[in-house]
Enzyme design. Structure first.
Site, PDB file in Angstrom:
ATOM      1  CB  THR A  47      -9.415  -1.439  -8.127  1.00  0.00           C
ATOM      2  OG1 THR A  47      -9.187   0.406  -7.218  1.00  0.00           O
ATOM      3  CG2 THR A  47      -8.370  -2.130  -6.910  1.00  0.00           C
TER       4      THR A  47
ATOM      5  NE  ARG B 138      -4.149   2.010   0.102  1.00  0.00           N
ATOM      6  CZ  ARG B 138      -5.074   2.605  -0.074  1.00  0.00           C
ATOM      7  NH1 ARG B 138      -4.879   2.303  -1.772  1.00  0.00           N
ATOM      8  NH2 ARG B 138      -6.048   2.993   0.124  1.00  0.00           N
TER       9      ARG B 138
ATOM     10  CB  ILE C 195      -2.987   4.505  -9.601  1.00  0.00           C
ATOM     11  CG1 ILE C 195      -3.905   3.745 -10.894  1.00  0.00           C
ATOM     12  CG2 ILE C 195      -2.361   3.463  -9.617  1.00  0.00           C
ATOM     13  CD1 ILE C 195      -3.349   4.285 -12.416  1.00  0.00           C
TER      14      ILE C 195
ATOM     15  CB  SER D  20     -12.301  -1.068   0.500  1.00  0.00           C
ATOM     16  OG  SER D  20     -13.345  -0.354   1.252  1.00  0.00           O
TER      17      SER D  20
END
Length: 596
Positions: A406, A103, A425, A478
């Site tokens: 995504t 991340r 992104i 998420s």
């Protein structure tokens, strides 16, 4: 015969202009035999990259590097070297499971008020577009980490397919052309993005050739020098130069300091199935665990369709409430993980559900106490910021975008190693900012932080103090790559979809475990509804539900809204324990995957 079937399947899906592909290899018979492999992603060229690596003797982890890098080239609006993601790994030899956290992190000069203007009003545009919206990328470091620690082939071998695609180019499909058309204004605002994706100032047509030599050079540096090829040296210097020139706040120290983190996945049982999924800073695992633990308290099989949907919505409501109030980067804030995945906590939460009517709606930003509750701030500070927020927007109910921007891919190799990976992104083409001569499109993941009390992000998600911006912190996500192991088989699954990722997986898991659905295409094609606590409404896919069913939910007190279009692009592998065969499915909604 198997070869013919394989050829027909590859031809059928590779010929689809929408750009979604599935590839499967039939497995030898035997309850636990893994004699072949399966790869599924959102683009045929990325799937072929992973397939090629497996054919060269690589394992699922090598293939994961190849697919992730190839998607950065052929699906640049959904993921890339300028973004981040989560890779869920299962190693068959010792049953070891880990989540590789790639991340993004907030730059060292980031601070909690950086997206408030001089009057203290939230500046959403600054958090969404341009260099200031970009967090420090994690994907390059994660690809290197997975290759070096878990792979069998050299990093350069796994990156070779992506380098070829970037250097030699590929034919633009309808999906890429459609996304460029929809994001033309964003891309046209940045000269380097315009040069690559709007040649001659025009949206390219399907079939035109897209070459990205600068991205190929960056990938080559990564292949040659590993992590240092991106986070130090000439690539890092160009990244910092471009970001600073574009008004961002990156430094060379930010890049050099980036670290991949290996985290223990969230793991829990549901109706005899074992579920392994993403841990913080993904909210997916804790939210899924709580919702499913609540649902396990009820006789789902004995409920009517309306009662079942009412119950699922009430479970979602409670799980997403805790997401908003308590979840954040566990390296920065204390989150009681064991509480949120415990059966006892779910029992208490389930006891608050009334099967006759919806939970009364939560007042949304009607008092400064709400801001104080979410962020734990003194009442006076909350009062001031609350009033400024109201002056800025009039209401915090900003338009909620559907967030399919995504990507996800799933891999199973012949040894039983498996990978579920979700990369992003953030919004389509991220910040829209391409970093100079690197060819790297940067993310806008800073919007996934809570930028002010009770001010939702682009997906309508509210956040509190636990998810406020801090230097080096990872924004809540998420993204939820997931394994589901049941007596009849194994699911390797995930999807894009912003805040709706979690509810999509929840519904698929219910279909698989509770209803016994093992047809992977039916699992990814099932109709979808969603509730995320705030806004307090059920969102439905259009033309998917009976009007009487909708009215019955309204009669229970639910606010029901139909979305403008379907959502999601789930990529799923199902391994049948009895037959020893694997099959894959790609979401039929992929053809809609060109706009918010």
């Amino acid at each position: 015969m198997q070869g013919l079937i394989r050829l027909l399947v590859r031809f059928r899906y590779a010929s689809r202009l929408i750009g979604i592909t599935v590839f499967f290899c039939l497995f030898a018979s035997g309850a636990q035999g893994y004699a072949g492999y399966a790869v599924v992603s959102a683009h045929p060229l990325a799937t072929q990259a992973g397939e090629r690596i497996l054919q060269q003797g690589g394992n699922a982890f090598d293939a994961a590097v190849a697919v992730g890098a190839a998607l950065a080239v052929v699906e640049p609006y959904a993921s890339g070297l300028g973004g981040g993601g989560f890779w869920l790994l299962h190693r068959a030899s010792d049953q070891f499971e880990v989540m590789v956290d790639g991340r993004e992190t907030a730059p060292g000069r980031a601070h909690a008020e950086m997206y408030l203007d001089q009057a203290g009003k939230p500046d959403h545009q600054a958090a969404l577009q341009g260099a200031l919206a970009a967090a420090i990328p994690g994907t390059p470091a994660a690809l290197v980490h997975i290759a070096q620690k878990y792979g069998r082939l050299p990093l350069a071998a796994s990156l070779a397919p992506a380098i070829r695609l970037a250097r030699a180019g590929f034919a633009i499909d309808e999906r890429l052309a459609g996304v460029i058309a929809n994001q033309r204004t964003k891309l046209a605002a940045e000269p380097d993005s315009t040069r690559v994706f709007l040649p001659r100032g025009q949206v390219p047509s399907p079939g035109e050739w897209l070459r990205q030599p600068q991205l190929a050079a960056t990938l080559t540096k990564l292949a040659q020098h590993g992590k240092a090829g991106f986070y130090r040296g000439s690539v890092a210097a160009e990244l910092v130069r471009a970001v600073e020139q574009g008004g961002g706040i990156w430094t060379a120290e930010d890049l050099a300091a980036y670290r991949v983190v290996e985290r223990q996945p969230v793991s829990f049982a549901f109706q005899g199935a074992h579920i392994t999924t993403a841990s913080l800073p993904s909210a997916g695992g804790l939210t899924l665990a709580q919702a499913l633990n609540i649902l396990e308290r009820f006789p789902l099989g004995k409920l009517s369709a309306v009662e079942r949907a009412h119950l699922v919505v009430e479970a979602m409501r409670r799980a997403y409430e805790d997401r908003a109030k308590y979840f954040g980067d566990s390296d920065f804030v204390e989150v009681d993980v064991q509480k949120f995945i415990s059966k006892d906590y779910a029992r208490k939460r389930a006891a608050t559900i009334d099967m006759r009517k919806a939970t009364p709606p939560v007042p949304q930003s009607t008092a400064p106490e709400r801001a104080a509750e979410l962020c734990g701030w003194p009442a006076l500070a909350a009062e001031v910021l609350y009033r400024l927020s109201c002056l800025a927007a009039g209401t915090v109910q900003t338009e909620r975008r559907e967030g399919m921007n995504t990507t996800h891919y799933s891999i199973l190799d012949g040894e039983g190693n498996r990978v579920a990976a979700t990369l992003s992104i953030n919004t389509f083409f991220g910040s829209g900012f391409m970093a100079g001569e690197t060819g790297v499109m940067l993310n806008n993941e800073m919007d996934d932080f809570a930028i002010a009390p009770d001010v939702p992000n682009v997906y309508g998600l509210h956040g509190g103090r636990a998810n406020m911006i801090a230097p080096g912190k990872r924004p809540l996500s998420s993204m939820s790559p997931t394994f589901v192991t049941h007596e009849q088989g194994i699911l390797i699954a995930g999807t894009p979809g912003g805040s709706r990722i979690i509810s999509m997986l929840l519904l698929s898991i219910l279909d698989f475990v509770d209803r016994g659905q093992t047809n992977p295409q039916k699992l990814v094609a099932g109709v979808r509804y969603h509730h995320q606590y705030l806004p307090d409404e059920i969102v439905l896919e259009p033309d998917a539900f009976d009007p009487a069913w909708i009215r019955a939910l309204g009669d229970k007190g639910h606010a029901v809204k139909t979305a403008a279009r379907r959502w999601g692009n789930m990529q799923l592998i199902y391994f049948d324990r009895r037959s020893g065969k694997a099959s894959v499915a790609s979401d039929p909604r992929g053809s809609d995957y060109i706009r918010y």
